[in-house]
Design an enzyme around this catalytic site. Structure first.
Site, short mmCIF file in Angstrom:
data_model
loop_
_atom_site.label_atom_id
_atom_site.label_comp_id
_atom_site.label_asym_id
_atom_site.label_seq_id
_atom_site.Cartn_x
_atom_site.Cartn_y
_atom_site.Cartn_z
N HIS A 69 -21.50 -11.95 -3.44
CA HIS A 69 -21.31 -10.56 -3.02
C HIS A 69 -22.02 -10.31 -1.68
O HIS A 69 -22.82 -9.38 -1.53
CB HIS A 69 -21.82 -9.58 -4.07
CG HIS A 69 -21.15 -8.23 -4.00
ND1 HIS A 69 -20.95 -7.44 -5.09
CD2 HIS A 69 -20.64 -7.53 -2.95
CE1 HIS A 69 -20.35 -6.31 -4.73
NE2 HIS A 69 -20.15 -6.35 -3.42
N GLU A 120 -22.00 -9.62 -12.41
CA GLU A 120 -22.76 -10.21 -11.31
C GLU A 120 -24.23 -10.34 -11.68
O GLU A 120 -24.84 -9.33 -12.07
CB GLU A 120 -22.58 -9.38 -10.04
CG GLU A 120 -21.14 -9.37 -9.55
CD GLU A 120 -20.94 -8.64 -8.22
OE1 GLU A 120 -21.90 -8.02 -7.72
OE2 GLU A 120 -19.82 -8.68 -7.69
N GLY A 167 -20.19 -10.04 1.29
CA GLY A 167 -19.19 -9.62 2.26
C GLY A 167 -19.73 -8.62 3.27
O GLY A 167 -19.34 -8.64 4.44
N ALA A 168 -20.61 -7.73 2.83
CA ALA A 168 -21.16 -6.71 3.73
C ALA A 168 -22.52 -7.08 4.26
O ALA A 168 -23.17 -6.27 4.92
CB ALA A 168 -21.24 -5.38 2.98
N ASP A 182 0.86 -1.17 0.00
CA ASP A 182 0.00 0.00 0.00
C ASP A 182 0.90 1.22 0.00
O ASP A 182 1.64 1.46 0.96
CB ASP A 182 -0.90 0.00 1.24
CG ASP A 182 -1.97 1.09 1.19
OD1 ASP A 182 -1.67 2.18 0.65
OD2 ASP A 182 -3.09 0.85 1.68
#
Length: 525
Positions: free
Chosen positions: A276, A258, A278-279, A168
């Site tokens: 999808h 998707e 993850g959240a 990063d």
């Protein structure tokens, strides 16, 4: 104020909004219905279903905020919103822990072949020897992107006894040392890691960040996990690497398309795929709804939201320091637009002294631009769209820093060039805003009320002639400041007067002997 909730959000978020606004919930609204009704709303909240396109934004004259109850804003035209001065906010902190935990879950699923073992048992088989796994302890995890989610993954990976490499460009050595991770370049991370996890946004720079070349650098036993955005991993290249045994496995929660209909990845056993999610936890969705509701409340109550994607956000300490200079910046911008003849083409802003040490002067530059552009444009200009509107008008804006600030702790210096001339001004804040230099001539005056700035030849009688002319028209002088470099040379005089000065009076003053120019400036108190 009216808020449209266009996608399902937690009821606690709606309850917060109802304290300050009328809330309309329509989670089945179509694009056509949205185009028709958006004109009646000050804010809209969406998740991933509703698309806030340029067409929608252009149809929304009242709209002040577009809120995404989540992280990604792929379904929002941020550029169009910025052009219209509409804030785009999200709730990035709401999903940090949730996505990090899902990442760890996928990591364990790959390491212990949980997905395959589950399928085997459900199909009536008992194949213990077939599902030999590996421990995470003492393995090397490579983390690409050390933002909120990446940092949470690191904390959990360290508790599993993993060694962590991070790539990063924005992480400091001090932060890395505190977290017990090693900063490396991408190539080293790919070569040394047993498991790689991705936590960066999808941009032009990160699209296909992982493709054939990068996959070939990885160990043939390595796993790669993507819970960030589809398109960061080249799925065709990934399929080939998995199918040919060039890497050990992969786990994806996000896809280029998707749902991933027809993807060859669906046929592989060494890949774990989730839709999808993850959240997708109760806690994350609750927190996202509450966060965006509170951000909208702040705006409606005159405050500053913290998660604005198209405007700089200041921490409380920095804002406290900059607040008086924001007032000064507003005055300076208003002054230069009135004092500079013609269309401003170049604006050079220099921050001096203590201001030069603050990394977030962008809010000051935006304030200056807002004050310059608002008087000359019919379209509304605010802190969100000011830089973009300046660019569209062909204005070149340059920011600079200078440690030296003369007799002052901080200075803001503006140099302006137009198609008809130039103007410069310097200001500081000493208990109140102060103008300390105009066109390189020293003055000391508070920028407020009606001011006259005159350029003249410093000869006996010139100042008196200007004063006499104002007196003839019953215009009273409250304060006078004179700046000069040499006796008998060019000088600048700043007058504060009690009445508005008609343009005809200014024309008469310009006709006086030894007066080069005079302009009237009107600033708020």
């Amino acid at each position: 104020m009216r808020v449209l909730v266009a996608d399902s959000i937690n009821e606690k978020g709606i309850a917060e909004l109802e304290k300050v606004a009328e809330v309309v919930v329509n989670t089945n609204i179509t694009h056509e219905e949205l185009l028709e009704s958006i004109k009646d709303f000050d804010a809209i909240i969406v998740r991933s279903r509703t698309k806030v396109t340029r067409e929608v934004i252009e149809a929304a004259p009242r709209l002040k905020i577009i809120a995404r109850a989540g992280v990604g804003v792929d379904n929002i035209d941020v550029k169009a919103a910025t052009e219209k001065g509409i804030m785009v906010i999200n709730a990035p902190e709401s999903t940090s822990i949730t996505v990090a935990e899902h990442t760890m879950g996928l990591m364990l699923a790959l390491a212990r072949k949980i997905h395959l073992a589950d399928k085997s048992v459900k199909e009536g088989r008992w194949e213990k020897s077939k599902f030999m796994g590996m421990e995470l302890n003492n393995k090397t995890l490579g983390v690409i992107g050390m933002g909120r989610i990446g940092s949470q993954v690191v904390k959990r990976a360290k508790s599993f006894g993993m060694n962590v490499l991070v790539h990063d460009p924005y992480i400091s050595r001090e932060t890395a040392d505190e977290m017990g991770v090693e900063i490396v370049d991408l190539e080293e991370l790919l070569k040394k890691s047993d498991i790689i996890t991705i936590h960066v946004p999808l941009t032009s720079e990160t699209r296909y960040l992982i493709s054939d070349r990068e996959l070939d650098m990885m160990k043939d036993t390595a796993f790669i996990i993507n819970c960030a955005r589809g398109g960061i991993v080249d799925e065709e290249a990934l399929y080939n690497a998995l199918n040919e045994g060039r890497i050990g496995g992969a786990a994806l929660d996000v896809f280029e398309e998707e749902p991933p209909k027809g993807s060859p990845l669906l046929k592989l056993n060494n890949v774990v795929l989730t839709p999808h999610i993850g959240a997708s936890t109760v806690e994350a969705q609750r927190d996202a709804a509450i966060i965006v509701a509170n951000e909208i409340k702040k705006v409606f109550e005159g405050g500053t939201p913290q998660n604005v994607l198209n405007m700089p956000v200041l921490d409380p300490e920095t804002f406290k320091f900059l607040k008086p200079y924001i007032v000064l910046a507003e005055k300076l911008g208003s002054l230069v637009v009135q004092a500079t003849p013609g269309k401003i083409e170049n604006l050079e802003v220099t921050y001096c002294g203590e201001l030069a040490e603050i990394p977030q002067q962008d809010i000051l530059t935006r304030t200056i631009l807002q004050s310059i552009l608002n008087p000359i444009l019919t379209e509304p200009v605010n802190l969100v769209n000011a830089p973009m509107i300046a660019e569209k008008r062909g204005m070149i804006v340059t920011e600079g820093k200078r440690s030296e600030s003369g007799d002052y702790k901080s200075l803001i210096v503006l140099n302006v060039k137009s198609d008809k001339g130039e103007f410069s001004v310097e200001g500081t804040y000493i208990k109140e805003p102060k103008i300390v230099k105009i066109n390189d001539y020293k003055v000391d005056i508070k920028p407020e009320g009606i001011m006259l700035i005159a350029k003249y030849k410093d000869l006996p009688g010139t100042i008196g002639a200007i004063g006499t002319k104002l007196g003839e028209h019953n215009i009273n002088i409250a304060i006078m400041q004179v700046g000069r470099k040499e006796i008998g040379g060019e000088a600048v005089m700043v007058l504060k007067v009690d009445q508005e000065v008609p343009s005809t009076v200014l024309d008469e003053i310009k006709e006086l002997e030894n007066v080069y120019d005079i302009v009237a400036i009107e600033l708020s108190h």
